[in-house]
Write an enzyme that holds these catalytic residues in place. Structure first.
Site, short mmCIF file in Angstrom:
data_model
loop_
_atom_site.label_atom_id
_atom_site.label_comp_id
_atom_site.label_asym_id
_atom_site.label_seq_id
_atom_site.Cartn_x
_atom_site.Cartn_y
_atom_site.Cartn_z
N HIS A 101 35.72 31.27 12.36
CA HIS A 101 35.73 29.88 12.82
C HIS A 101 37.17 29.41 13.03
O HIS A 101 37.47 28.67 13.98
CB HIS A 101 35.02 29.01 11.78
CG HIS A 101 34.48 27.73 12.32
ND1 HIS A 101 33.83 26.80 11.52
CD2 HIS A 101 34.48 27.18 13.55
CE1 HIS A 101 33.45 25.77 12.24
NE2 HIS A 101 33.85 25.97 13.49
N HIS A 147 30.54 36.19 4.27
CA HIS A 147 30.53 34.72 4.32
C HIS A 147 31.93 34.17 4.61
O HIS A 147 32.12 33.37 5.54
CB HIS A 147 30.02 34.18 2.98
CG HIS A 147 30.01 32.69 2.87
ND1 HIS A 147 28.85 31.95 2.96
CD2 HIS A 147 31.01 31.78 2.65
CE1 HIS A 147 29.14 30.66 2.83
NE2 HIS A 147 30.44 30.53 2.63
N GLU A 148 32.90 34.60 3.82
CA GLU A 148 34.26 34.10 4.03
C GLU A 148 34.83 34.57 5.37
O GLU A 148 35.62 33.86 5.99
CB GLU A 148 35.17 34.53 2.88
CG GLU A 148 34.76 34.01 1.51
CD GLU A 148 34.59 32.49 1.47
OE1 GLU A 148 35.26 31.79 2.25
OE2 GLU A 148 33.77 32.01 0.66
N HIS A 207 33.87 32.06 7.94
CA HIS A 207 34.82 30.94 7.96
C HIS A 207 36.09 31.35 8.71
O HIS A 207 36.65 30.57 9.49
CB HIS A 207 35.19 30.53 6.54
CG HIS A 207 34.16 29.71 5.84
ND1 HIS A 207 33.59 28.58 6.41
CD2 HIS A 207 33.62 29.81 4.59
CE1 HIS A 207 32.74 28.04 5.54
NE2 HIS A 207 32.73 28.77 4.43
#
Length: 703
Positions: free
Chosen positions: A502, A495-496, A499
């Site tokens: 991104h 998940h991180e 990010h």
């Protein structure tokens, strides 16, 4: 006369000393020169607490000079000399802020906390000095009113639009007395949010469950016992076992400890953080923050703080948020009630003689999962060794976008536990620097997050590459056993990393629009879609290898994982959605709250029918996402993004996990674009249609 000369001489000496001290400080302060490191990463090893305040003050001073230059420019306002110049202003302030606030989250101490309190109102006033600068706003407004005739590209139009709205939302249209009140609210909020976070960190660190009777360890796996012994030894309590409120310690204790009284003790300590009627109590602070936010929203012409926030989000208004949450809630609550019945049956079958409570849920869920699927975390953890998971994550990124990662031991690091990687694009060119910081410590707040030390942008035609950080709180290695993760922690890591991608793959011109500078209900799409790869059979075979034998995870275990994927989803969904409701209820207040915090919270939970066996994931006194972070009126965003990510992952499932055309479209329309265009437009450009809620509901077993 002689006395006067002495006084004058002394004055000159003092002035000279002060000047010399300032010069010495300028010469030795790492923020006042280029870092001189590879890729200009911060010189963490040279930055000391005393460097921050002078750098903050100088950064604010320099930005105001730059703003004055924009205001006093006698040329007619243009996109370049006003909007772009505003975006490029404050470089020093941005640099010191990024280092300081990342440090205050991950490596804090008393000095850093003192600076946080001192600088918060100064930064608030500084932001208001710019946002409420009437001459500057007039120039921005002139450019904005000409936008249809300026022949701007999409990104330029978005920068102009967001810049103008930031002034309006920052109080530029308020009258004189209203501006004074607005400044006061912002100042008070800046202080209260810092205090809320510091109180929570202190409450988390203050609790210790010390066990000196070995019988109280019954049920705990050996790695949990070893971790407790290591923590006790580190705290000078040899021969005992120490358990804390950090998730790697808390969760396995709740899952496996047979001693029900101790489970209750640690659970209540966790759920009462900030609610102990001491000097770290957050109840009054939470209510005050919510009240100030609605006052500010009303000043700006919004009905509620939620209307103010959501005006910039995909959801647009509270009604749309509640509509989504109601749909999920109505499907999840019956599941959670049925799960509670099953757990109670297990308690009764064991002749427990008690009613299921919140501190029992984790324990009996693990038992039931073992009973139903012959599966528990202890079977899986040996296959999820931290370095193997990390390499699997890198392999996924390589297969999708050709990225490669190289350890850089020569780079300064924010903490000795951190690892620095240089990231290369598919053609071998430098793309970014990525820091990873995995383990809990007293100086680090709980949870997991991604942030940046430098965002990607373009300056004077030069592509400025990003410096990104991922921070987690996973179980430390213990003895001869490396860090072994639960599958939930594996998902958190992916998940991180989403990010981070991104931020790292951003390809924007303007910093204001770069990377994760998107609405709260869109920012979780890149992170949550990455979680999907973590559990795919093809990907598990890449990284899930037994830490002792090197054996690849067997199909039998993967089959069990897949069979149990919807297990306990009622609890998971209800616990989360209750927190999203609580956030929205706090921020749909139309006037300052008069109820006591816990009374308001209880009323909110009673209204939606939260069952007593489940406690809302974040109670108000420790709901740092909304009272100390940037998720006020935005916690629902995880649920909103779940709709997006489930629908988006279907695009890969319809082709293949690593379909290059789909991966390229996701990179070009989502990861690279930041906030340069409307998020729904970007999504449709990737997917070809608006997202459907059906994939998300199916994935959770809600339909």
């Amino acid at each position: 006369m002689k006395k006067l000369l002495i006084v004058l001489a002394l004055g000159l000496f003092i002035i000279s000393c002060n000047t010399n001290q300032q010069q010495m400080q300028t010469d030795t302060n790492p923020f006042f020169a280029e870092y001189g490191t590879p890729f200009e990463v911060p010189v963490f090893d040279q930055i000391n607490p005393e460097h921050y305040m002078p750098a903050f003050k100088e950064g604010m001073k320099q930005q105001l000079v730059e703003i004055d230059a924009i205001v006093n420019n006698t040329d007619a306002p243009t996109f370049e000399n006003t909007i772009v110049a505003r975006d490029l202003s404050g470089e020093l302030l941005t640099n010191v802020s990024s280092v300081f606030f990342n440090t205050s989250s991950a490596v804090t101490n008393e000095d850093i906390q003192k600076i946080s309190k001192e600088v918060a109102p100064l930064l608030s006033a500084h932001r208001d000095n710019i946002a409420l600068n009437e001459k500057l706003f007039e120039k921005v407004k002139i450019v904005y009113e000409q936008k249809d005739n300026l022949e701007l590209n999409t990104e330029q139009k978005m920068l102009l639009d967001k810049t103008y709205k930031s002034f309006v939302r920052g109080g530029a249209n308020l009258a004189g007395d209203e501006k004074t009140k607005f400044r006061g609210i912002n100042k008070e909020l800046s202080i209260l949010t810092v205090q809320f976070g510091e109180n929570l960190l202190a409450e988390t660190n203050d609790f210790q469950l010390v066990i000196d009777n070995e019988d109280d360890l019954f049920g705990l796996p050996q790695y949990v016992i070893d971790m407790g012994a290591d923590d006790a030894n580190a705290a000078g309590m040899e021969g005992k076992w120490l358990f804390t409120l950090n998730k790697p310690s808390l969760i396995p204790f709740l899952q496996y400890a047979d001693n029900r009284e101790l489970r209750e003790k640690i659970f209540k300590a966790y759920t009462n953080r900030g609610n102990n009627d001491n000097d770290k109590d957050n109840k009054a602070i939470a209510a005050k923050i919510a009240s100030l936010r609605v006052e500010r929203a009303n000043l700006l012409g919004y009905q509620t703080h939620a209307h103010y926030v959501l005006d910039e989000n995909m959801a647009k208004n509270p009604e749309n948020v509640y509509k989504l949450m109601d749909q999920v809630w109505e499907a999840a609550v019956p599941m959670a009630k049925q799960e509670a019945i099953e757990l109670q049956k297990m308690i009764d079958a064991e002749e427990g003689g008690f009613q299921l409570e919140a501190w029992d849920w984790w324990y009996y869920t693990e038992k039931l999962r073992k009973q139903k699927y012959d599966l528990d975390d202890e079977q899986l953890k040996p296959y999820f060794e931290l370095s193997n998971v990390r390499q699997g994550m890198f392999t996924v990124a390589n297969n999708l976008w050709g990225l490669t990662f190289k350890v850089r031991d020569d780079l300064p690091k924010p903490h000795e536990d951190a690892i620095a990687y240089e990231v290369f694009d598919t053609d071998g060119t430098h793309q970014a620097i990525l820091y990873m910081d995995f383990f809990p410590r007293a100086s680090k707040r709980a949870g997991a997050w991604m942030s940046s030390y430098r965002k990607q942008y373009t300056k004077d035609g030069e592509f400025i590459t990003p410096v990104i950080t991922m921070v987690m709180n996973f179980s430390k290695p213990s003895g001869d056993t490396p860090s072994l993760l639960t599958f939930e922690e594996v998902s958190t890591m992916f998940h991180e990393f989403g990010h981070a991608l991104h931020g790292m793959l951003s390809d924007c011109t303007y910093e204001m629009l770069s990377g994760t500078s998107v609405s709260r209900d869109f920012v979780e799409l890149p992170s949550q879609i990455m979680e999907n790869w973590a559990g795919e059979r093809e990907v598990l075979k890449m990284y899930a290898k037994h830490y002792k034998t090197g054996e690849v995870i067997p199909d039998e275990l993967i089959n069990k994982m897949e069979a149990s994927s919807k297990f306990n989803q009622g609890f998971i969904t209800v616990e989360f959605t209750a927190a999203a409701y609580l956030d929205m209820n706090w921020h749909t207040l139309t006037e300052p709250i008069e109820k006591e915090t816990l009374a308001f919270e209880k009323e909110s939970m009673d209204k939606i029918g939260l069952i007593p066996e489940i406690v809302v994931r974040y109670r108000s006194p420790y709901f740092s996402h909304i009272f100390a972070g940037g998720y006020s009126s935005g916690y629902y965003g995880y649920q909103w993004a779940a709709v997006l990510d489930a629908d988006a992952f279907e695009a890969f499932k319809e082709t293949s996990l690593f379909d290059q055309k789909t991966a390229k479209a996701f990179r070009e329309n989502i990861l690279e674009k930041g906030g340069t265009d409307d998020p729904m437009k970007l999504y449709i450009q990737f997917r070809g249609a608006k997202p459907s809620t059906e994939p998300m509901l199916k994935r959770k077993g809600l339909i």
